[in-house]
Design a protein around this motif. Structure first.
Motif, PDB file in Angstrom:
ATOM      1  N   LYS A  94       8.610   5.323  10.433  1.00  0.00           N
ATOM      2  CA  LYS A  94       9.555   4.542  11.233  1.00  0.00           C
ATOM      3  C   LYS A  94      10.167   3.419  10.396  1.00  0.00           C
ATOM      4  N   ILE A  95       9.361   2.772   9.568  1.00  0.00           N
ATOM      5  CA  ILE A  95       9.891   1.721   8.699  1.00  0.00           C
ATOM      6  C   ILE A  95      10.836   2.320   7.655  1.00  0.00           C
ATOM      7  N   LYS A  96      10.488   3.493   7.166  1.00  0.00           N
ATOM      8  CA  LYS A  96      11.373   4.205   6.248  1.00  0.00           C
ATOM      9  C   LYS A  96      12.733   4.456   6.911  1.00  0.00           C
ATOM     10  N   ALA A  97      12.723   4.859   8.162  1.00  0.00           N
ATOM     11  CA  ALA A  97      13.968   5.129   8.873  1.00  0.00           C
ATOM     12  C   ALA A  97      14.810   3.874   9.038  1.00  0.00           C
ATOM     13  N   THR A  98      14.178   2.713   9.085  1.00  0.00           N
ATOM     14  CA  THR A  98      14.902   1.450   9.215  1.00  0.00           C
ATOM     15  C   THR A  98      15.553   1.047   7.902  1.00  0.00           C
ATOM     16  N   GLY A 131       0.780  -1.231   0.000  1.00  0.00           N
ATOM     17  CA  GLY A 131       0.000   0.000   0.000  1.00  0.00           C
ATOM     18  C   GLY A 131       0.808   1.275   0.000  1.00  0.00           C
ATOM     19  N   ALA A 132       2.122   1.177   0.289  1.00  0.00           N
ATOM     20  CA  ALA A 132       2.969   2.379   0.316  1.00  0.00           C
ATOM     21  C   ALA A 132       4.333   2.100  -0.307  1.00  0.00           C
ATOM     22  N   GLY A 133       4.382   1.126  -1.194  1.00  0.00           N
ATOM     23  CA  GLY A 133       5.670   0.639  -1.677  1.00  0.00           C
ATOM     24  C   GLY A 133       6.244   1.321  -2.888  1.00  0.00           C
ATOM     25  N   ASN A 134       5.501   2.224  -3.513  1.00  0.00           N
ATOM     26  CA  ASN A 134       5.970   2.813  -4.766  1.00  0.00           C
ATOM     27  C   ASN A 134       7.092   3.818  -4.545  1.00  0.00           C
ATOM     28  N   GLY A 135       8.336   3.378  -4.762  1.00  0.00           N
ATOM     29  CA  GLY A 135       9.464   4.283  -4.728  1.00  0.00           C
ATOM     30  C   GLY A 135       9.808   4.851  -3.375  1.00  0.00           C
ATOM     31  N   ASN A 136       9.322   4.267  -2.293  1.00  0.00           N
ATOM     32  CA  ASN A 136       9.578   4.806  -0.957  1.00  0.00           C
ATOM     33  C   ASN A 136      10.667   4.077  -0.189  1.00  0.00           C
ATOM     34  N   PHE A 137      10.814   2.787  -0.396  1.00  0.00           N
ATOM     35  CA  PHE A 137      11.706   1.982   0.430  1.00  0.00           C
ATOM     36  C   PHE A 137      12.819   1.314  -0.357  1.00  0.00           C
ATOM     37  N   GLY A 138      12.623   1.115  -1.630  1.00  0.00           N
ATOM     38  CA  GLY A 138      13.601   0.425  -2.447  1.00  0.00           C
ATOM     39  C   GLY A 138      13.022   0.149  -3.815  1.00  0.00           C
ATOM     40  N   ILE A 139      13.681  -0.737  -4.547  1.00  0.00           N
ATOM     41  CA  ILE A 139      13.279  -1.045  -5.913  1.00  0.00           C
ATOM     42  C   ILE A 139      12.873  -2.513  -5.981  1.00  0.00           C
ATOM     43  N   VAL A 140      11.594  -2.767  -6.136  1.00  0.00           N
ATOM     44  CA  VAL A 140      11.085  -4.134  -6.200  1.00  0.00           C
ATOM     45  C   VAL A 140      11.438  -4.745  -7.556  1.00  0.00           C
ATOM     46  N   THR A 141      12.015  -5.930  -7.526  1.00  0.00           N
ATOM     47  CA  THR A 141      12.396  -6.617  -8.765  1.00  0.00           C
ATOM     48  C   THR A 141      11.547  -7.849  -9.059  1.00  0.00           C
ATOM     49  N   SER A 142      10.918  -8.427  -8.039  1.00  0.00           N
ATOM     50  CA  SER A 142       9.961  -9.504  -8.294  1.00  0.00           C
ATOM     51  C   SER A 142       8.938  -9.533  -7.175  1.00  0.00           C
ATOM     52  N   LEU A 143       7.771 -10.084  -7.496  1.00  0.00           N
ATOM     53  CA  LEU A 143       6.659 -10.148  -6.559  1.00  0.00           C
ATOM     54  C   LEU A 143       6.076 -11.553  -6.577  1.00  0.00           C
ATOM     55  N   THR A 144       5.698 -12.043  -5.406  1.00  0.00           N
ATOM     56  CA  THR A 144       5.046 -13.343  -5.306  1.00  0.00           C
ATOM     57  C   THR A 144       3.634 -13.144  -4.773  1.00  0.00           C
ATOM     58  N   TYR A 145       2.671 -13.715  -5.483  1.00  0.00           N
ATOM     59  CA  TYR A 145       1.256 -13.571  -5.141  1.00  0.00           C
ATOM     60  C   TYR A 145       0.657 -14.927  -4.803  1.00  0.00           C
ATOM     61  N   LYS A 146      -0.310 -14.926  -3.900  1.00  0.00           N
ATOM     62  CA  LYS A 146      -1.206 -16.068  -3.832  1.00  0.00           C
ATOM     63  C   LYS A 146      -2.284 -15.818  -4.881  1.00  0.00           C
ATOM     64  N   VAL A 147      -2.671 -16.846  -5.585  1.00  0.00           N
ATOM     65  CA  VAL A 147      -3.638 -16.708  -6.673  1.00  0.00           C
ATOM     66  C   VAL A 147      -4.795 -17.662  -6.441  1.00  0.00           C
ATOM     67  N   ALA A 148      -5.896 -17.385  -7.097  1.00  0.00           N
ATOM     68  CA  ALA A 148      -7.128 -18.140  -6.868  1.00  0.00           C
ATOM     69  C   ALA A 148      -7.636 -18.741  -8.174  1.00  0.00           C
ATOM     70  N   PRO A 149      -8.315 -19.865  -8.104  1.00  0.00           N
ATOM     71  CA  PRO A 149      -8.915 -20.419  -9.321  1.00  0.00           C
ATOM     72  C   PRO A 149     -10.035 -19.533  -9.840  1.00  0.00           C
ATOM     73  N   LEU A 150     -10.057 -19.308 -11.135  1.00  0.00           N
ATOM     74  CA  LEU A 150     -11.128 -18.535 -11.774  1.00  0.00           C
ATOM     75  C   LEU A 150     -11.251 -19.010 -13.212  1.00  0.00           C
ATOM     76  N   LYS A 151     -12.279 -19.809 -13.465  1.00  0.00           N
ATOM     77  CA  LYS A 151     -12.427 -20.400 -14.798  1.00  0.00           C
ATOM     78  C   LYS A 151     -13.176 -19.495 -15.760  1.00  0.00           C
ATOM     79  N   SER A 152     -14.190 -18.780 -15.268  1.00  0.00           N
ATOM     80  CA  SER A 152     -14.947 -17.944 -16.185  1.00  0.00           C
ATOM     81  C   SER A 152     -15.583 -16.783 -15.443  1.00  0.00           C
ATOM     82  N   VAL A 153     -15.954 -15.767 -16.221  1.00  0.00           N
ATOM     83  CA  VAL A 153     -16.648 -14.603 -15.673  1.00  0.00           C
ATOM     84  C   VAL A 153     -17.787 -14.240 -16.616  1.00  0.00           C
ATOM     85  N   ALA A 154     -18.773 -13.554 -16.047  1.00  0.00           N
ATOM     86  CA  ALA A 154     -19.805 -12.901 -16.852  1.00  0.00           C
ATOM     87  C   ALA A 154     -19.475 -11.417 -16.868  1.00  0.00           C
TER      88      ALA A 154
END
Length: 498
Positions: free
Chosen positions: A476-480, A230-253
């Motif tokens: 505070k996390i920024k300071a760390t 929620g606050a990661g854009n350019g504030n703490f470092g440079i993200v190079t990869s992301l891991t997500y939990k994903v859910a099954p979704l076969k179809s949508v209307a």
């Protein structure tokens, strides 16, 4: 979807404890290893670094296109652009920037809506070419490079009938959207995009003038994972990869309804805000008000046409809209409603806001009055339903995104000018900017907060508008992780001083 065990997560992200040290490439061929512990390296000095990856400088033939963002209202002239080909290139670029005292910005999808992912006379570290993807159907996790855009991510997951929340526009970078929160048609069903984020590889500043790689998950640097959600854009470092939990979704209307003109706006908007946010959480919906028409979009996960029409009947019963419904895989459906970038206006201006209570009749009248006087046909008033749904529950470990209890999100947006013609929108620019400012000001009594991915330039108390009571913890996390405030821009989070 089942909860992930720590073993699942470690398998998906290939994470060991703490930081992973990478050698910094030197002109002379020697290397230095980053310290394993962030705190222990606070005073380390690194050997001179050189830039690696695909390097674009002002004299390069592709400099103009490489430096241009999606919103052509903002033009910058960086000293150098580094298109990282691997994480090592990001480490080298960050180290080089620090050692040479050069301003830096981080970029992925180029959709920074105030142009803050670019900088004059500085270095742009671009991760858009880090496009690897590993999808584990057994553990239902996906580890992707930070360069994927949302369309690429949705398409890759769709091949396995899997999904995670993304925003609606496919050309937007997945990383940037997620790190600011990330919401779209699947938000009420699967939560925020950042809620599905369970692991991150990030390059942070280290020592006096270096950089190192951290592997972040709920057990390693959990405070940083919380902040990145929620606050990661350019504030703490440079993200190079992301891991997500994903859910099954076969179809949508996928349902779209169109009302010609604005005569039905009061009925449509009021019915939508009082029903769609409280409907079955499988339903995600958006309402767009244009100068000459009203558009309703709905996506029902694992639903039928009849179900979609029934859930949206309170809105569809107003007036005589033209309604279409299609059933298909989420990947194909998502790709089908994309608008090619070259067909969009060159210049854009937005103002973001959240709403806790239904708009009264006066607020809807304000929307109609401003839309009838919109500076272009591409201008619109956009909404996204929140209300009841999965986004109300924080993920394991929590998240910095604070607007979970909103009824809906909205933004007035103005688009004008022709792509590739730098001066084509000049006459409209002051008109559009004034229109946005006056429109957003007129709605202030009915809205609260703001969305960091759609920043409100010049907004007073933007810190609490974006992050509410979480701002002090973020400092505070920024300071760390960035005590020297290496990662800074016009509305970046400053480190706490004590």
């Amino acid at each position: 979807m089942r909860d992930l065990s720590r073993r699942d997560l470690l398998k998906a992200t290939a994470v060991g404890a703490g930081a992973v040290a990478l050698p910094v490439m030197m002109a002379g061929g020697s290397s230095a290893i980053a310290a394993d512990d962030l705190g222990a390296s606070s005073s380390a000095t690194y050997p001179p670094a050189t830039l690696t990856g695909r390097i674009v400088r002002p004299q390069s033939p592709d400099y103009a296109s490489a430096s241009l963002g999606w919103d052509e209202l903002f033009v910058h002239y960086p000293l150098v652009i580094v298109f990282a080909q691997e994480t090592r290139d990001v480490v080298n670029a960050l180290t080089w920037a620090r050692q040479n005292d050069v301003a830096l910005r981080v970029r992925s999808g180029r959709h920074s809506l105030e142009g803050w992912s670019n900088v004059d006379n500085g270095i742009v570290i671009d991760v858009s070419e880090l496009k690897g993807a590993h999808i584990d159907t057994g553990s239902r996790t996906a580890r992707v490079g930070a360069g994927l855009n949302q369309l690429e991510a949705v398409t890759a997951l769709g091949e396995y009938d899997l999904a995670a929340t993304t925003g609606t526009e496919g050309s937007v970078g997945l990383s940037g959207a997620t790190l600011g929160g990330g919401f779209g048609f699947l938000t009420r069903y699967l939560g925020m995009a950042c809620d599905n984020l369970i692991g991150v590889e990030i390059v942070v500043a280290s020592g006096a003038d270096g950089a190192e790689v951290l592997k972040v998950d709920p057990w390693n640097h959990p405070d940083l994972l919380w902040a990145l959600r929620g606050a990661g854009n350019g504030n703490f470092g440079i993200v190079t990869s992301l891991t997500y939990k994903v859910a099954p979704l076969k179809s949508v209307a996928y349902l779209q309804a169109t009302w010609e003109g604005l005569d039905d706006l009061h009925g449509v908007f009021d019915r939508w805000q009082r029903s769609a946010p409280f409907a079955d959480p499988r339903l995600g919906s958006q309402l767009e008000v244009h100068k000459n028409e009203i558009l309703l979009f709905g996506v029902l996960a694992e639903g039928s046409e009849a179900e979609a029409r029934t859930l949206l009947e309170p809105v569809l019963s107003v007036g005589n809209p033209e309604v279409t419904v299609q059933i298909g895989g989420w990947g194909d459906t998502y790709a089908g409603f994309q608008i090619p970038t070259e067909d969009e206006p060159a210049n854009w201006k937005f103002f973001s806001q959240f709403t806790s209570e239904p708009f009264p009749e006066k607020a809807i009248s304000i929307i109609r009055a401003f839309m009838e006087d919109a500076p272009s046909d591409d201008s619109n008033f956009f909404t996204q339903a929140f209300g009841t749904g999965a986004q109300r529950k924080e993920p394991f470990g929590g998240a910095a995104f604070p607007h979970r209890d909103a009824l809906f999100y909205s933004e007035p947006g103005a688009g004008w000018g022709t792509r590739g013609e730098p001066d084509s929108g000049d006459a409209v620019t002051p008109i559009a900017q004034t229109w946005i400012a006056e429109f957003s000001q007129a709605l202030r009594p009915y809205v609260n907060g703001a969305y960091v991915n759609v920043p409100n330039i010049g907004m007073a108390e933007w810190e609490t508008a974006y992050w509410g009571r979480n701002f002090d913890r973020l400092r505070k996390i920024k300071a760390t992780y960035d005590p020297h405030n290496v990662f800074q821009y016009e509305q970046s989070i400053p480190p706490a001083t004590h």
